[in-house]
Design an enzyme around this catalytic site. Structure first.
Site, PDB file in Angstrom:
ATOM      1  N   ASP A  71      31.370 -98.060  29.225  1.00 20.42           N
ATOM      2  CA  ASP A  71      32.283 -98.055  28.073  1.00 20.42           C
ATOM      3  C   ASP A  71      32.858 -99.433  27.778  1.00 20.42           C
ATOM      4  OD1 ASP A  71      32.132 -95.508  27.028  1.00 20.42           O
ATOM      5  OD2 ASP A  71      33.415 -94.698  28.599  1.00 20.42           O
ATOM      6  N   GLU A 150      41.717 -85.366  39.201  1.00 18.68           N
ATOM      7  CA  GLU A 150      41.502 -86.792  39.482  1.00 18.68           C
ATOM      8  C   GLU A 150      42.250 -87.754  38.562  1.00 18.68           C
ATOM      9  OE1 GLU A 150      37.462 -87.726  41.621  1.00 18.68           O
ATOM     10  OE2 GLU A 150      37.247 -87.471  39.476  1.00 18.68           O
ATOM     11  N   LYS A 189      39.443 -72.001  20.510  1.00 20.86           N
ATOM     12  CA  LYS A 189      40.202 -71.636  21.712  1.00 20.86           C
ATOM     13  C   LYS A 189      40.124 -72.669  22.838  1.00 20.86           C
ATOM     14  CE  LYS A 189      41.889 -67.799  22.106  1.00 20.86           C
ATOM     15  NZ  LYS A 189      42.991 -67.445  21.226  1.00 20.86           N
ATOM     16  N   GLN A 192      42.575 -75.244  22.158  1.00 21.76           N
ATOM     17  CA  GLN A 192      43.952 -74.769  22.372  1.00 21.76           C
ATOM     18  C   GLN A 192      44.315 -74.834  23.860  1.00 21.76           C
ATOM     19  OE1 GLN A 192      44.760 -70.966  20.470  1.00 21.76           O
ATOM     20  NE2 GLN A 192      43.129 -71.332  18.989  1.00 21.76           N
ATOM     21  N   LYS A 223      44.107 -74.007  11.995  1.00 24.84           N
ATOM     22  CA  LYS A 223      44.265 -73.214  13.207  1.00 24.84           C
ATOM     23  C   LYS A 223      44.610 -74.121  14.403  1.00 24.84           C
ATOM     24  CE  LYS A 223      42.245 -69.149  15.168  1.00 24.84           C
ATOM     25  NZ  LYS A 223      41.091 -68.269  15.210  1.00 24.84           N
ATOM     26  N   CYS A 387      15.994-109.780  34.186  1.00 26.72           N
ATOM     27  CA  CYS A 387      16.379-109.819  35.599  1.00 26.72           C
ATOM     28  C   CYS A 387      15.216-109.360  36.491  1.00 26.72           C
ATOM     29  CB  CYS A 387      17.653-109.014  35.832  1.00 26.72           C
ATOM     30  SG  CYS A 387      18.529-109.564  37.300  1.00 26.72           S
ATOM     31  N   GLN A 391      11.707-111.276  37.431  1.00 25.24           N
ATOM     32  CA  GLN A 391      11.207-111.541  38.789  1.00 25.24           C
ATOM     33  C   GLN A 391       9.782-111.006  38.950  1.00 25.24           C
ATOM     34  OE1 GLN A 391      14.282-109.871  41.339  1.00 25.24           O
ATOM     35  NE2 GLN A 391      15.719-111.523  40.876  1.00 25.24           N
ATOM     36  N   HIS A 518      21.193-111.199  32.225  1.00 26.29           N
ATOM     37  CA  HIS A 518      21.104-109.993  31.400  1.00 26.29           C
ATOM     38  C   HIS A 518      21.577-110.292  29.982  1.00 26.29           C
ATOM     39  CE1 HIS A 518      20.285-107.032  34.603  1.00 26.29           C
ATOM     40  NE2 HIS A 518      20.957-107.870  35.361  1.00 26.29           N
ATOM     41  N   GLU A 520      21.233-108.660  27.428  1.00 28.70           N
ATOM     42  CA  GLU A 520      21.673-107.437  26.727  1.00 28.70           C
ATOM     43  C   GLU A 520      23.192-107.270  26.736  1.00 28.70           C
ATOM     44  OE1 GLU A 520      19.933-107.543  29.555  1.00 28.70           O
ATOM     45  OE2 GLU A 520      20.443-105.919  30.948  1.00 28.70           O
TER      46      GLU A 520
HETATM   47  N1  GLN Z   1      17.072-106.569  42.406  1.00 31.65           N
HETATM   48  C1  GLN Z   1      17.041-107.884  41.813  1.00 31.65           C
HETATM   49  C2  GLN Z   1      18.024-108.821  42.465  1.00 31.65           C
HETATM   50  O1  GLN Z   1      18.956-108.387  43.112  1.00 31.65           O
HETATM   51  C3  GLN Z   1      17.262-107.799  40.314  1.00 31.65           C
HETATM   52  C4  GLN Z   1      18.613-107.298  39.953  1.00 31.65           C
HETATM   53  C5  GLN Z   1      18.706-106.841  38.522  1.00 31.65           C
HETATM   54  O2  GLN Z   1      17.705-106.576  37.860  1.00 31.65           O
HETATM   55  N2  GLN Z   1      19.914-106.718  38.025  1.00 31.65           N
HETATM   56  O3  GLN Z   1      17.909-110.006  42.340  1.00 31.65           O
END
Ligand code: GLN
Length: 544
Positions: A71, A150, A189, A192, A223, A387, A391, A518, A520
């Site tokens: 989030d 919780e 309901k 409610q 309602k 990532c 690799q 990353h 993204e």
């Molecule tokens: N497992 C890999 C590392 O630790 C890649 C980690 C990942 O993709 N976030 O380097």
């Protein structure tokens, strides 16, 4: 005067509290208020980093390195702002701080109690986050569902904050209004009951967002109003929508922004969602040009259901870039383990305009990933590795182009002769100590871009900052050897010791790029990520 909006969920989980909170934040930002957003998660874990993806979905990483709930990613995307770690807390984090203070004599000999000291710490953090952001309004999402054990201390914090500032706190309840098939009618309901549960902890909803498959009709609004003690116009329709980015505009149809201003005594400024709605329109207009993108990874099942939530930021980043380039993406989630069982299945990849391998850990499905990457390289299908995806792109290149037949990563094959991906030395020490939580290379680090590369061209800058979450890196021993064989390290740490981006020259492959970070996490609807734009551009070229 700072205002606080608590968003709590009634009836059941998974109905989009995060998107509702993000949308409220966006609407108020569009009214020219300075807004920040916080998430409170009920679990004991100090952060989301140690949890299995099946437990928790994606781990989102903040710029300052805190590993959080997905989030936080939604808030950053909807607000188009970078949020700090003070905006995220878990039960574990809150207790850790209370206990630290107690050990430090900061309670001055007092009997430290669950109530009020735990809620007071929650309030302290909310106020600190708000001050830090210089926000007029803080939107605080309470994880879990009303009526659970919780999250009770967080609801207590909302109650206490409202008692301190009666005119400055709004309580929003997101509730679910089912239409059972056999009845064919919207039933109020459960809402409610949720409202009464909320009353039982001393809170009264000011606004109820009525989640349902369809818009809620006037009769049900009345309602809910009657039985839940709210004004009918403060029961807001929250029907299922095609895209999460439709939600702010939808809430505004029922005037949510102005209602919030009324509740909080804020001036009703006009809502300017034009830039946002322009993005929403663009995202829909591209339907005629549908790109097929394969996300090859390991998939996580929850019983009979596949959890694609694990890659949520990747999925959103692909959508942002596509919208800006006038296309839409049709994503297929392909399980790499299938290619290990039956290599002939790889042929299915031929029809895709691009292939993405997202981040990951461990050995399941990795040989299938290598096969998919080899297929993308040989068949010149645009490839984007994130990532772990970078690799394995390096491993594939090492095995099949550079001539290191047994090349591997230290994560999967610690005894391999050619560990082209190895553990970072400082990470190794932590592993020996068993120090796992929050200890990866985490958060934003600078990356220097090298001239005349796809990456440098895409960013149009010499240095960028990107977010990380890893323990392994390209082994220093192999950097020269792999470069000699034709792999280009187009992004590195400024001291050139860590390889941050690997790519193949455009003369060899139209788009074969992997990032150790990353990207993204930085893509937003109103500012898509340069590398995702470059990847989608390459996919468009392949498509036409
Ligand atoms: N497992 C890999 C590392 O630790 C890649 C980690 C990942 O993709 N976030 O380097």
């Amino acid at each position: 005067m700072t205002k606080y909006i608590f968003v709590a969920g009634g009836v059941m989980s998974g109905i989009g509290k995060g998107i509702a909170s993000s949308s409220i934040a966006r609407i108020l930002k569009s009214k020219n208020y300075k807004v920040t957003a916080l998430k409170i998660d009920p679990y004991i874990n100090i952060d989301a980093g140690t949890m299995n993806p099946t437990e928790h979905g994606e781990v989102f990483v903040l710029d300052d390195g805190y590993e959080t709930d997905q989030d936080m990613g939604n808030y950053e995307r909807f607000l188009d702002e970078t949020l700090p770690s003070i905006n995220y807390m878990t039960t574990g984090r809150v207790y850790q701080e209370v206990i630290r203070k107690e050990r430090n004599l900061e309670y001055k000999g007092k009997n430290v109690q669950v109530v009020p000291d735990v809620p007071l710490e929650v309030i302290r953090r909310i106020k600190l986050a708000t001050e830090k952001a210089k926000a007029d309004v803080a939107v605080i999402e309470i994880g879990g569902t009303i009526g659970e054990y919780e999250n009770i201390l967080f609801l207590e914090a909302a109650r206490m904050l409202k008692q301190q500032h009666p005119l400055d706190v709004a309580i929003v309840m997101l509730s679910y209004v089912p239409i059972p098939n056999t009845i064919g009618e919207m039933k109020t309901k459960p809402t409610q009951h949720a409202s009464r549960e909320l009353n039982s902890v001393g809170l009264q909803a000011d606004i109820i967002l009525a989640r349902a498959t369809v818009p809620i009709d006037q009769k049900r609004k009345e309602k809910i109003a009657t039985f839940c003690n709210v004004l009918p116009e403060r029961v807001i329709s929250a029907p299922d929508v095609e895209s999460i980015y439709d939600v702010p505009g939808n809430f505004e149809k029922d005037g949510l922004g102005d209602i919030l201003c009324d509740v909080l005594g804020l001036q009703k400024r006009p809502t300017d969602l034009s830039e946002w709605q322009a993005f929403v329109a663009k995202a829909k207009n591209g339907v005629n040009k549908k790109l097929q993108i394969a996300v090859v990874g390991k998939y996580f099942m929850s019983g009979e259901y596949v959890l694609s939530d694990v890659y949520i930021s990747v999925i959103e980043a692909l959508k942002h870039a596509s919208a800006h380039l006038g296309t839409v993406v049709k994503l297929s989630y392909l399980d790499s383990e299938e290619y290990e069982k039956d290599p002939k299945k790889l042929e299915e990849l031929q029809k895709y305009d691009g292939i993405v391998v997202p981040g990951g850990f461990g050995s399941r499905g990795v040989e299938g990933i290598v096969k998919a990457i080899e297929f993308a390289r040989i068949n010149k299908i645009p490839y984007f590795g994130l990532c772990y995806g970078m690799q394995w792109m390096v491993v594939e290149f090492a095995r099949h182009v550079a001539g290191f037949a047994d090349a591997n990563t230290g994560e999967v094959a610690p005894d391999a002769k050619h560990k082209v991906i190895g553990i970072m030395p400082e990470q190794k020490e932590k592993m020996v100590r068993g120090d796992y939580g929050g200890t990866m290379r985490l958060g934003g680090y600078p990356c220097k871009l090298h001239e005349e590369t796809i990456a440098r061209e895409a960013y149009g800058e010499d240095e960028v900052r990107e977010r990380h979450r890893h323990r392994y890196e390209v082994s220093p021993d192999y950097i020269q050897k792999l470069s000699d064989a034709g792999l280009v390290f187009s992004g590195t740490s400024p001291d050139e010791r860590l390889m941050e981006i690997a790519e193949l020259p455009v003369a060899v492959h139209p788009f074969m790029v992997g990032t150790q970070f990353h990207p993204e996490f930085l893509s937003r609807p109103l500012s898509p990520h340069p590398l995702f734009l470059a990847f989608i551009n390459a996919a468009i070229k392949k498509h036409t």
